[in-house]
Write an enzyme that holds these catalytic residues in place. Structure first.
Site, PDB file in Angstrom:
ATOM      1  CE  LYS A  53      -4.532  -1.269   0.562  1.00  0.00           C
ATOM      2  NZ  LYS A  53      -4.463  -2.616   1.091  1.00  0.00           N
ATOM      3  CB  SER A  78      -9.615  -2.273   7.300  1.00  0.00           C
ATOM      4  OG  SER A  78      -8.862  -2.790   6.230  1.00  0.00           O
ATOM      5  CD  GLU A 204     -13.323 -12.145  -4.365  1.00  0.00           C
ATOM      6  OE1 GLU A 204     -13.276 -10.971  -3.961  1.00  0.00           O
ATOM      7  OE2 GLU A 204     -14.150 -12.532  -5.194  1.00  0.00           O
ATOM      8  N   GLY A 208     -16.006 -13.693   1.014  1.00  0.00           N
ATOM      9  CA  GLY A 208     -16.261 -12.401   0.367  1.00  0.00           C
ATOM     10  C   GLY A 208     -15.868 -12.440  -1.091  1.00  0.00           C
ATOM     11  CG  ASP A 210     -16.504  -8.322  -3.539  1.00  0.00           C
ATOM     12  OD1 ASP A 210     -15.857  -8.865  -2.627  1.00  0.00           O
ATOM     13  OD2 ASP A 210     -16.098  -7.322  -4.158  1.00  0.00           O
ATOM     14  CB  SER A 304      -0.500  -8.285  -0.509  1.00  0.00           C
ATOM     15  OG  SER A 304      -1.281  -8.953   0.459  1.00  0.00           O
TER      16      SER A 304
HETATM   17  C1  LIG Z   1      -5.176  -3.646   0.838  1.00  0.00           C
HETATM   18  C2  LIG Z   1      -4.585  -4.985   0.877  1.00  0.00           C
HETATM   19  C3  LIG Z   1      -4.975  -5.963  -0.044  1.00  0.00           C
HETATM   20  C4  LIG Z   1      -6.044  -5.723  -1.102  1.00  0.00           C
HETATM   21  O1  LIG Z   1      -5.619  -4.746  -2.027  1.00  0.00           O
HETATM   22  P1  LIG Z   1      -6.632  -4.077  -3.066  1.00  0.00           P
HETATM   23  O2  LIG Z   1      -5.815  -3.146  -3.873  1.00  0.00           O
HETATM   24  O3  LIG Z   1      -7.695  -3.371  -2.265  1.00  0.00           O
HETATM   25  O4  LIG Z   1      -7.234  -5.180  -3.850  1.00  0.00           O
HETATM   26  C5  LIG Z   1      -4.338  -7.182  -0.003  1.00  0.00           C
HETATM   27  N1  LIG Z   1      -3.380  -7.457   0.912  1.00  0.00           N
HETATM   28  C6  LIG Z   1      -2.980  -6.551   1.830  1.00  0.00           C
HETATM   29  C7  LIG Z   1      -1.927  -6.915   2.800  1.00  0.00           C
HETATM   30  C8  LIG Z   1      -3.559  -5.284   1.833  1.00  0.00           C
HETATM   31  O5  LIG Z   1      -3.165  -4.383   2.731  1.00  0.00           O
END
Ligand SMILES: *Cc1c(COP(=O)(O)O)cnc(C)c1O
Length: 315
Positions: A53, A78, A204, A208, A210, A304
Site C-alpha cells: 500500500k 482498515s 479472494e 467475500g 464479490d 501483499s
Molecule cells: C489492501 C490490501 C490488499 C487488497 O488490495 P486491493 O488493492 O484493495 O485489492 C491485499 N493485501 C494486503 C496486505 C492489503 O493491505
C-alpha cells in the site's frame, strides 16, 4: 483522466525510486514441491509500513500540488492503507487524517498514530466511513486518497508487478490477492506489458467473493462486509476504475478459505521464515492448494503484506 496505462506505472516507479523498497523475490523448494510448479514470491511484507500500500499512497501524495500539500491527505482504511498514507505524508512533510474502524488491529492503530497521523475512529458495521471522510474533506480542504479506486494508487501498486517481471522475466501465471482490486489491476497492467502471455488470476476470501461474482457476471456485485481473517480483503465491492481493468486483463478470480490462510501463514513462518498477514497469504494459498492447474508452470505469487497482530495470532 481516469485511464491507467503502463506509462503511469513507469512514472510511479520513478517517484518511488529510493523511497520504496525494491522487495525480494523468494523461492522455496518445499513450496515448489507442494504446488508442482516453479513459484516466485514477490514479498511486499518487506515493504515500508509492511505492505504494498505504501507504493500507491506515496505515489498519489507525491503528485499533490502546493495547496493540497498544505491542507494534507485524508484516508479511510482498515489498516495498511492508513499506515501507508500516514508514512507517505510524514515523508512528504504534510498533515494526514485517517478514518479507521474501531475494531482494527491495535498494532495497526498504534502504527498509524506513531507515523504522526491524526486517527478518527468509526463503527465498521454501523457507520459509513466514506461519509465521515467526505466531511473531513469539506471541513479541512484536505484531499481524499482512496485505498484502491484512484489512477495514481493503481499505478503505484502496479510497480509490484513491474519489479517482479523485471526480475523473473516472463511467467505463465501471476496470482494476486483482491480486495478492491488496486493491486490486481496494477499488476495486470504490468503483466500485459512485460509478460503478455501471462494469465493473471485474482484470489479472494471464500466468505467475500464479490470480485469473482462481479467478473463472472460482468457487473460490479456488492456484498455485506465479509467475515474473514483476511482483513485487508473485507471490501464490499471492487472499484469503478479497477473493475474495467480486471475485465480486460484478468483471466479469473478464485477463492480460498480461512483455514487455508491459517495453514499458509504457518507455512511461511515455519518453512520460509517470513511473517505474512492473512490477506497476504491469499495468492500463495491458492497455488499451494492447487486451486488452478499450474503443474510445471512458472508462477508469480504476490505476498501483499506482513502486518500481523501477534496478540491475535493465538495457537
Ligand atoms: C489492501 C490490501 C490488499 C487488497 O488490495 P486491493 O488493492 O484493495 O485489492 C491485499 N493485501 C494486503 C496486505 C492489503 O493491505
Amino acid at each position: 483522466m481516469n485511464q491507467v496505462s503502463y506509462a503511469n506505472i513507469v512514472a510511479a516507479a520513478q517517484a518511488l525510486q529510493g523511497v520504496a523498497h525494491r522487495t525480494p523475490v523468494l523461492r522455496s523448494r518445499q513450496a515448489d514441491a507442494a504446488s508442482g510448479a516453479q513459484l516466485h514470491f514477490k514479498c511486499e511484507n518487506f515493504q515500508r509500513a509492511g505492505a504494498f500500500k505504501f507504493r500507491g499512497a506515496y505515489h498519489a501524495l507525491s503528485r499533490f500540488d502546493a495547496t493540497q500539500r498544505l491542507r494534507g491527505a485524508v484516508a479511510f482504511s482498515s489498516g495498511n492503507h492508513a499506515q501507508a498514507v500516514a508514512l507517505a505524508a510524514r515523508l512528504l512533510a504534510m498533515p494526514a487524517v485517517i478514518v479507521m474502524p474501531g475494531d482494527a488491529a491495535p498494532a495497526k492503530l498504534e502504527a498509524t498514530r506513531e507515523y504522526g497521523a491524526e486517527v478518527v475512529l468509526y463503527d465498521r458495521f454501523a457507520e459509513d466511513r466514506a461519509a465521515i471522510a467526505q466531511r473531513l474533506v469539506r471541513e479541512r480542504g484536505a484531499t481524499l486518497v482512496p485505498p484502491f479506486d484512484h489512477p495514481d494508487v493503481i499505478a503505484g501498486q502496479g510497480t509490484v508487478g513491474k519489479e517482479l517481471f523485471e526480475e523473473t522475466g516472463p511467467l505463465d501465471y501471476l496470482f494476486v490477492c483482491v480486495g478492491g482490486g488496486g493491486l490486481l489491476a496494477g499488476c495486470a497492467l504490468a503483466a500485459a506489458e512485460l509478460s503478455p502471455g501471462c494469465k493473471v488470476i485474482g484470489v479472494e476470501p471464500q466468505a467475500g467473493n464479490d470480485a469473482q461474482l462481479s467478473l463472472r457476471s460482468g457487473a460490479i456485485v456488492r456484498i455485506p462486509v465479509p467475515q474473514t481473517i483476511a482483513d485487508g480483503a473485507q471490501t464490499t465491492a471492487v472499484g469503478e476504475l479497477t473493475f474495467p481493468i480486471m475485465q480486460r486483463l484478468v483471466s479469473d478470480i478464485v477463492t480460498v478459505g480461512d483455514a487455508q490462510l491459517r495453514a499458509q501463514m504457518r507455512f511461511f513462518a515455519e518453512r520460509m521464515k517470513i511473517v505474512v498477514e492473512p490477506t497476504g497469504c491469499l495468492a500463495a494459498a491458492a497455488v499451494m492448494n492447487r486451486v488452478v492447474d499450474i503443474r510445471g508452470r512458472r508462477v508469480g505469487v504476490v505476498v501483499s503484506g506482513g502486518n500481523v497482530d501477534v496478540a491475535r495470532l493465538g495457537g
